[in-house]
Design a protein around this motif. Structure first.
Motif, PDB file in Angstrom:
ATOM      1  N   ALA A 131       2.629   2.804  36.552  1.00  0.00           N
ATOM      2  CA  ALA A 131       2.966   1.848  35.491  1.00  0.00           C
ATOM      3  C   ALA A 131       2.495   0.436  35.817  1.00  0.00           C
ATOM      4  O   ALA A 131       2.188  -0.351  34.913  1.00  0.00           O
ATOM      5  N   ARG A 138       0.246   2.527  31.350  1.00  0.00           N
ATOM      6  CA  ARG A 138       1.601   2.433  30.776  1.00  0.00           C
ATOM      7  C   ARG A 138       1.650   3.103  29.403  1.00  0.00           C
ATOM      8  O   ARG A 138       2.626   3.769  29.063  1.00  0.00           O
ATOM      9  N   LEU A 174       7.761  -0.213  31.050  1.00  0.00           N
ATOM     10  CA  LEU A 174       7.117   0.400  29.886  1.00  0.00           C
ATOM     11  C   LEU A 174       7.496  -0.307  28.588  1.00  0.00           C
ATOM     12  O   LEU A 174       6.638  -0.567  27.742  1.00  0.00           O
ATOM     13  N   ASP A 177       5.893  -3.679  27.178  1.00  0.00           N
ATOM     14  CA  ASP A 177       4.645  -3.686  26.408  1.00  0.00           C
ATOM     15  C   ASP A 177       4.890  -3.838  24.914  1.00  0.00           C
ATOM     16  O   ASP A 177       3.935  -3.958  24.139  1.00  0.00           O
TER      17      ASP A 177
END
Length: 241
Positions: A131, A138, A174, A177
């Protein structure tokens, strides 16, 4: 009775046990070699596909022909090799194309059923390494189903405080984003897919959301049990229904 190995070859129990023992011994030797920085690139380019296939077979069948060896321990050795080579530039994309995602999902879906807490932690650390590399990885982690498996595990399983911390860190990486400044870097179709996947995941992870709210709410009883640990840092208590 005859059995099949991971290559679909039929053989007798004794031969299968001998082969499994040999593979275990080879795996132990490979782990020792992977500690040498000079050899890691070679291991990543030549051994990785076979290693990933071996781990997938173990996780799918959950049975071992190696006497007196816990299968989670065998998987842990293999995962430690993966962990050591994950940051080699040539190995990261290769791992994803060779099925490392399915291995991580299998470990997370076992959750509290996995006897080896270190196995969960190593799997989470591998996910975190992936990640932290770039936006594309990701995106892949979210859309491959890993985010869903991760949130399901910590919503429903008994995990240690360290496992929970790693899980929430991964989820945070995650979900970061989704910031407008980051979403603007995606192509339109990729951005739409990412948003749809995240919304779908969050809509299905009711227990995780309730525990998360309970953790920050004064009236936590309204939502269920929060992420609370004993003073000794043991397992999370039962999740409220």
């Amino acid at each position: 009775a005859l059995s099949e190995n991971e290559n679909g070859i039929t053989m007798g129990p004794q031969r299968l046990k001998e082969l499994s023992t040999l593979k275990y011994q080879s795996l132990v030797a490979l782990e020792a070699l992977s500690a040498n920085d000079v050899l890691q690139t070679s291991i990543a380019t030549t051994v990785l596909p076979a290693l990933v296939s071996f781990l997938q077979h173990l996780l799918e069948h959950r049975s071992s022909s190696v006497e007196n060896i816990d299968q989670d321990q065998v998987i842990l050795i293999g995962m430690k090799i993966v962990q050591r080579i994950i940051n080699i530039p040539s190995s990261n994309q290769s791992m994803m194309s060779n099925g490392i995602g399915s291995i991580l999902i299998s470990v997370f879906e076992k959750g509290g059923d996995v006897k080896s807490t270190p196995l969960l932690e190593v799997a989470l650390e591998i996910m975190q390494s992936i990640a932290q590399t770039d936006l594309e990885n990701r995106y892949w982690l979210t859309c491959s189903g890993l985010l869903n498996s991760l949130l399901s595990m910590i919503g429903e399983s008994h995990v240690t405080e360290r496992t929970l911390q790693l899980s929430l860190q991964n989820a945070g990486i995650l979900l970061s984003d989704l910031k407008p400044s980051t979403l603007s870097r995606f192509e339109s179709s990729a951005k739409d897919e990412l948003l749809q996947r995240v919304v779908a995941v969050l809509c299905t992870q009711r227990k995780f959301i309730r525990r998360l709210i309970a953790n920050i709410s004064d009236g936590c009883d309204d939502y269920g049990e929060s992420f609370v640990f004993p003073h000794d840092g043991g397992e999370v208590r039962d999740v409220a229904a």
